[in-house]
Motif scaffolding. Structure first.
Motif, short mmCIF file in Angstrom:
data_model
loop_
_atom_site.label_atom_id
_atom_site.label_comp_id
_atom_site.label_asym_id
_atom_site.label_seq_id
_atom_site.Cartn_x
_atom_site.Cartn_y
_atom_site.Cartn_z
N ALA A 72 0.83 -1.21 0.00
CA ALA A 72 0.00 0.00 0.00
C ALA A 72 0.86 1.25 0.00
O ALA A 72 0.52 2.26 -0.64
N ALA A 73 2.00 1.22 0.69
CA ALA A 73 2.92 2.37 0.67
C ALA A 73 3.48 2.59 -0.73
O ALA A 73 3.65 3.73 -1.16
N ALA A 74 3.74 1.50 -1.45
CA ALA A 74 4.22 1.63 -2.83
C ALA A 74 3.15 2.25 -3.73
O ALA A 74 3.47 3.04 -4.63
N VAL A 75 1.89 1.91 -3.50
CA VAL A 75 0.81 2.53 -4.27
C VAL A 75 0.75 4.03 -3.97
O VAL A 75 0.56 4.86 -4.87
N TYR A 76 0.95 4.40 -2.70
CA TYR A 76 0.99 5.81 -2.34
C TYR A 76 2.17 6.52 -3.00
O TYR A 76 2.07 7.70 -3.34
N VAL A 77 3.30 5.84 -3.17
CA VAL A 77 4.44 6.44 -3.89
C VAL A 77 4.04 6.75 -5.32
O VAL A 77 4.36 7.83 -5.85
N PHE A 78 3.32 5.83 -5.95
CA PHE A 78 2.87 6.05 -7.32
C PHE A 78 1.96 7.28 -7.40
O PHE A 78 2.15 8.15 -8.26
N PHE A 79 0.97 7.37 -6.51
CA PHE A 79 0.06 8.52 -6.57
C PHE A 79 0.75 9.81 -6.14
O PHE A 79 0.41 10.89 -6.63
#
Length: 98
Positions: A72-79
């Motif tokens: 989920a943290a990686a998804v936040y990095v993308f956004f």
């Protein structure tokens, strides 16, 4: 302007929320992977798992939740990177002459 999807305030808000999400979820992921006892209430175990002599099943659940937090943290990095690009495009739009 090509590729501009959101305005400057929404992009800034998205960047701030993404930074907070990355920090918070990364810390939670680290604490879950190190099997922090404080987070036992957030581990989805069953009653039968507690009464076993071998705590390996609970440790596997800790790791599973920790890896989910890291993903989920990686998804936040993308956004967050998307919001950062939107902020740059909005700044570039301000310098263009109409």
């Amino acid at each position: 302007m090509r590729g501009l999807i959101c305005g400057p305030k929404l992009a800034a808000c998205g960047l701030v929320l993404s930074l907070w999400g990355v920090i918070m979820l990364s810390m939670l992921g680290i604490f879950f992977i190190t099997h922090s006892a404080v987070l036992i209430e957030d581990v989805p175990f069953e009653e039968a798992d507690i009464h076993q002599d071998n705590p390996q099943k609970i440790y596997e659940l800790y790791d599973k939740v920790g890896y989910n937090c890291i993903i989920a943290a990686a998804v936040y990095v993308f956004f967050g990177s998307f919001s950062f690009c939107q902020m740059k495009l909005n700044k570039r739009k301000d310098y263009l002459v109409h």
